[in-house]
Design an enzyme around this catalytic site. Structure first.
Site, PDB file in Angstrom:
ATOM      1  N   CYS A  62     148.537  40.837  87.084  1.00 56.19           N
ATOM      2  CA  CYS A  62     147.130  40.685  86.692  1.00 56.19           C
ATOM      3  C   CYS A  62     146.180  41.524  87.550  1.00 56.19           C
ATOM      4  CB  CYS A  62     146.726  39.219  86.739  1.00 56.19           C
ATOM      5  SG  CYS A  62     147.664  38.253  85.556  1.00 56.19           S
ATOM      6  N   HIS A 110     139.185  38.964  86.852  1.00 54.91           N
ATOM      7  CA  HIS A 110     140.337  38.763  85.973  1.00 54.91           C
ATOM      8  C   HIS A 110     140.175  37.400  85.290  1.00 54.91           C
ATOM      9  CE1 HIS A 110     144.335  38.180  84.531  1.00 54.91           C
ATOM     10  NE2 HIS A 110     144.628  37.244  85.420  1.00 54.91           N
ATOM     11  N   ASN A 119     144.428  35.095  78.673  1.00 52.56           N
ATOM     12  CA  ASN A 119     144.779  35.945  79.804  1.00 52.56           C
ATOM     13  C   ASN A 119     145.619  37.118  79.286  1.00 52.56           C
ATOM     14  OD1 ASN A 119     145.800  37.136  82.086  1.00 52.56           O
ATOM     15  ND2 ASN A 119     146.506  35.239  83.040  1.00 52.56           N
TER      16      ASN A 119
HETATM   17  O1  UT7 Z   1     146.895  35.529  85.653  1.00 51.02           O
HETATM   18  C1  UT7 Z   1     148.017  35.103  86.301  1.00 51.02           C
HETATM   19  C2  UT7 Z   1     147.674  34.052  87.239  1.00 51.02           C
HETATM   20  N1  UT7 Z   1     147.772  32.765  86.613  1.00 51.02           N
HETATM   21  C3  UT7 Z   1     146.845  31.870  86.856  1.00 51.02           C
HETATM   22  O2  UT7 Z   1     145.865  32.132  87.503  1.00 51.02           O
HETATM   23  C4  UT7 Z   1     147.092  30.474  86.341  1.00 51.02           C
HETATM   24  C5  UT7 Z   1     146.676  29.480  87.387  1.00 51.02           C
HETATM   25  N2  UT7 Z   1     146.917  28.102  86.991  1.00 51.02           N
HETATM   26  C6  UT7 Z   1     146.201  27.484  86.033  1.00 51.02           C
HETATM   27  O3  UT7 Z   1     145.340  28.076  85.431  1.00 51.02           O
HETATM   28  C7  UT7 Z   1     146.432  26.032  85.805  1.00 51.02           C
HETATM   29  O4  UT7 Z   1     147.273  25.515  86.831  1.00 51.02           O
HETATM   30  C8  UT7 Z   1     147.037  25.707  84.417  1.00 51.02           C
HETATM   31  C9  UT7 Z   1     146.023  25.961  83.330  1.00 51.02           C
HETATM   32  C10 UT7 Z   1     148.281  26.547  84.185  1.00 51.02           C
HETATM   33  C11 UT7 Z   1     147.438  24.231  84.346  1.00 51.02           C
HETATM   34  O5  UT7 Z   1     146.287  23.432  84.609  1.00 51.02           O
HETATM   35  P1  UT7 Z   1     146.374  22.245  85.675  1.00 51.02           P
HETATM   36  O6  UT7 Z   1     145.058  21.597  85.664  1.00 51.02           O
HETATM   37  O7  UT7 Z   1     146.864  22.832  86.971  1.00 51.02           O
HETATM   38  O8  UT7 Z   1     147.440  21.291  85.014  1.00 51.02           O
HETATM   39  P2  UT7 Z   1     148.821  20.787  85.612  1.00 51.02           P
HETATM   40  O9  UT7 Z   1     149.817  21.880  85.651  1.00 51.02           O
HETATM   41  O10 UT7 Z   1     148.542  20.024  86.882  1.00 51.02           O
HETATM   42  O11 UT7 Z   1     149.261  19.739  84.520  1.00 51.02           O
HETATM   43  C12 UT7 Z   1     148.494  18.530  84.286  1.00 51.02           C
HETATM   44  C13 UT7 Z   1     149.123  17.796  83.129  1.00 51.02           C
HETATM   45  C14 UT7 Z   1     150.635  17.592  83.274  1.00 51.02           C
HETATM   46  O12 UT7 Z   1     150.965  16.352  82.753  1.00 51.02           O
HETATM   47  P3  UT7 Z   1     151.200  15.076  83.702  1.00 51.02           P
HETATM   48  O13 UT7 Z   1     152.305  15.489  84.624  1.00 51.02           O
HETATM   49  O14 UT7 Z   1     149.899  14.875  84.417  1.00 51.02           O
HETATM   50  O15 UT7 Z   1     151.557  13.996  82.748  1.00 51.02           O
HETATM   51  C15 UT7 Z   1     151.202  18.678  82.385  1.00 51.02           C
HETATM   52  O16 UT7 Z   1     152.478  18.332  81.898  1.00 51.02           O
HETATM   53  O17 UT7 Z   1     148.929  18.531  81.914  1.00 51.02           O
HETATM   54  C16 UT7 Z   1     150.200  18.705  81.268  1.00 51.02           C
HETATM   55  N3  UT7 Z   1     150.145  19.980  80.534  1.00 51.02           N
HETATM   56  C17 UT7 Z   1     149.672  20.068  79.297  1.00 51.02           C
HETATM   57  N4  UT7 Z   1     149.160  19.160  78.455  1.00 51.02           N
HETATM   58  C18 UT7 Z   1     148.732  19.579  77.257  1.00 51.02           C
HETATM   59  C19 UT7 Z   1     150.543  21.198  80.966  1.00 51.02           C
HETATM   60  N5  UT7 Z   1     150.319  22.115  79.989  1.00 51.02           N
HETATM   61  C20 UT7 Z   1     149.784  21.417  78.954  1.00 51.02           C
HETATM   62  C21 UT7 Z   1     149.329  21.809  77.683  1.00 51.02           C
HETATM   63  N6  UT7 Z   1     148.811  20.874  76.866  1.00 51.02           N
HETATM   64  N7  UT7 Z   1     149.387  23.092  77.263  1.00 51.02           N
END
Ligand code: UT7
Length: 331
Positions: free
Chosen positions: A115, A256, A286
Site C-alpha cells: 500500500c 492511503h 482499498n
Molecule cells: O492497506 C493495507 C493495510 N490494511 C489495513 O490498514 C487494515 C487495518 N485493519 C482494519 O482496517 C480493521 O482491523 C478491519 C476493518 C480489518 C477489522 O476491523 P476491526 O474493528 O479491527 O474488527 P475485528 O477484526 O476486531 O473484528 C471484530 C468482529 C469479530 O467478531 P467477534 O470476534 O467480535 O465475534 C470479527 O469476526 O467483527 C467480526 N468481523 C466481521 N463481521 C461482519 C470481521 N470481519 C467481518 C465482516 N462482517 N466483514
C-alpha cells in the site's frame, strides 16, 4: 550532480466499471452493510472482469496521464509501476505497460511496497528526475486486488478493490511547485501480519497450497490497524517538523485509503481538521497502490485540491512499509 525540483505534470486514473457493493458481499459471506460501513467506511469497490490484469488498468491511466501532460508515449523515459498484483511474477508489469502504451524510449521496473507503493514510486521517480537521470517519469500505482482476495473470507474480502492511477513527473517550471521532501521507513517485523503466503520462492504453488487457500491475502487486521495509526502519525510528524511545519500549515491530507478510522485518527494526531482530509474509500475500497492517485484525482475534481496547495501524502502497507511525501501542488 545538479539536483532540480520535480513536479507532478499530470494525473489520471482508471477503475474497471463493474461494481461490488456491500449488498453484493452480504450475499457472499456473513457480513452486513452496517458492519462494513461502520468499521471501514467502504460502500462499494470496482472489480475487474475475468482476464483483465493490472497492466490493463495501468495502461489506461498511463495513456490519459501522458496526454494530459501534453506529451506522447515516446517522451517517457522511465516507467515505475507500484503494485502487489503484477500480471505475472516476471516479466515486470512495467515492461508490459511500456509495450501496451508504446513508450519506445523508456526503461523501467516494478516497485513492491504494497500500500506504500505509490508514495515510494513517487519518491524514487522524482529522485531520478531530480538527478537528471530521466526527463519524464511515468509513476503508476495499480492493483487488481480481486485476483488475490479470498471471497469466502469476510475479514479481508470486504476491504479491497481494483484500480490504477498514474502521474507524469518532470522538472518544475515553477520553482515554488513540486515535491518538497519525503520520509520512508520499513519494518520487517510486521511481515506476517499482512501477506500472501504461497506462490513465492518460500512456498511455491502446489496442490496443497491451493487447497489451503494460501494464494490469497492473509491479514491480522488489528495488528495492522494499530501499526498504521501509530506510524502514520509519527512519520507525518517527523516530516512536518523537519520542514518547520505543523498540520495547520497544510491545505490537504491525502492518505492511503485502507480504513476511514485509521485516516481520521492519523489526521487528528497531526492536527488536521476533517474538512482538510480526503476520503474516497466509500467508493473504491482499498485499491492498495492506487488509493493515493485516486484520492488526488477526486480532490482535484471536487475542487478540494487546487494549484498552490501544500499537501501531505501518506501510506502504510504490508511489510510494514511507511511513507510520507510533502508536495506543493501545481496542477
Ligand atoms: O492497506 C493495507 C493495510 N490494511 C489495513 O490498514 C487494515 C487495518 N485493519 C482494519 O482496517 C480493521 O482491523 C478491519 C476493518 C480489518 C477489522 O476491523 P476491526 O474493528 O479491527 O474488527 P475485528 O477484526 O476486531 O473484528 C471484530 C468482529 C469479530 O467478531 P467477534 O470476534 O467480535 O465475534 C470479527 O469476526 O467483527 C467480526 N468481523 C466481521 N463481521 C461482519 C470481521 N470481519 C467481518 C465482516 N462482517 N466483514
Amino acid at each position: 550532480m545538479n539536483v532540480r525540483r520535480v513536479e507532478i505534470k499530470s494525473l489520471a486514473t482508471f477503475v474497471p466499471p463493474r461494481l461490488l457493493t456491500n449488498a453484493d458481499l452480504e450475499k457472499m459471506v456473513d457480513t452486513s452493510d452496517e458492519w462494513i460501513l461502520q468499521r471501514t467506511g467502504i460502500r462499494q469497490r470496482h472489480i475487474v472482469d475475468p482476464g483483465v490484469a493490472t497492466s490493463d488498468l495501468a495502461a489506461e491511466a498511463a495513456k490519459k496521464a501522458i496526454a494530459r501532460a501534453g506529451l506522447t508515449p515516446a517522451d517517457i523515459d522511465l516507467i515505475i509501476v507500484g503494485t502487489v498484483t503484477p500480471d505475472m511474477l516476471f516479466p515486470s508489469t512495467a515492461c508490459l505497460v511500456q509495450h501496451k502504451i508504446g513508450a519506445t524510449a523508456a526503461w523501467g521496473f516494478d516497485l513492491s511496497a504494497a500500500c506504500s507503493a505509490f508514495t515510494y514510486a513517487l519518491t524514487v521517480g522524482s529522485q531520478i528526475v531530480a538527478a537528471g537521470g530521466a526527463q519524464h517519469a511515468l509513476v503508476i500505482g495499480a492493483d487488481v486486488m480481486s485476483s488475490i482476495i479470498d471471497y469466502t473470507d469476510r475479514a479481508t474480502c470486504v476491504l479491497f478493490g481494483d484500480g490504477a492511477g498514474a502521474v507524469v513527473l518532470g522538472a518544475s517550471t515553477d520553482p515554488a511547485v513540486g515535491i518538497i521532501d519525503f520520509e520512508h521507513r520499513i519494518d520487517g517485523s510486521g511481515g506476517a501480519s499482512l501477506c500472501m503466503p504461497a506462490g513465492g520462492s518460500k512456498m511455491p504453488a502446489t496442490h496443497a497450497t491451493v487447497d489451503q487457500r494460501l494464494h490469497f491475502v492473509k491479514q491480522d487486521g488489528q495488528a495492522v490497524f494499530k501499526f498504521a495509526v501509530r506510524q502514520t502519525g509519527e512519520i507525518c510528524g517527523r516530516l512536518l517538523k523537519r520542514n518547520n511545519l505543523t498540520g495547520e500549515d497544510l491545505d490537504l491530507f491525502v492518505s492511503h485509503q485502507a480504513n476511514k478510522r485509521i485516516i481520521m485518527s492519523a489526521a487528528e494526531r497531526i492536527g488536521m481538521p476533517p474538512e482538510k482530509v480526503v476520503i474516497n474509500i466509500d467508493r473504491f475500497g482499498n485499491t492498495t497502490a492506487a488509493t493515493i492517485p485516486l484520492a488526488l484525482n477526486d480532490a482535484v475534481e471536487s475542487g478540494q485540491l487546487k494549484k498552490g496547495h501544500l499537501i501531505l501524502l501518506t501510506s502504510v502497507g504490508a511489510g510494514f512499509t511507511v511513507g510520507s511525501v510533502l508536495v506543493r501542488w501545481g496542477l
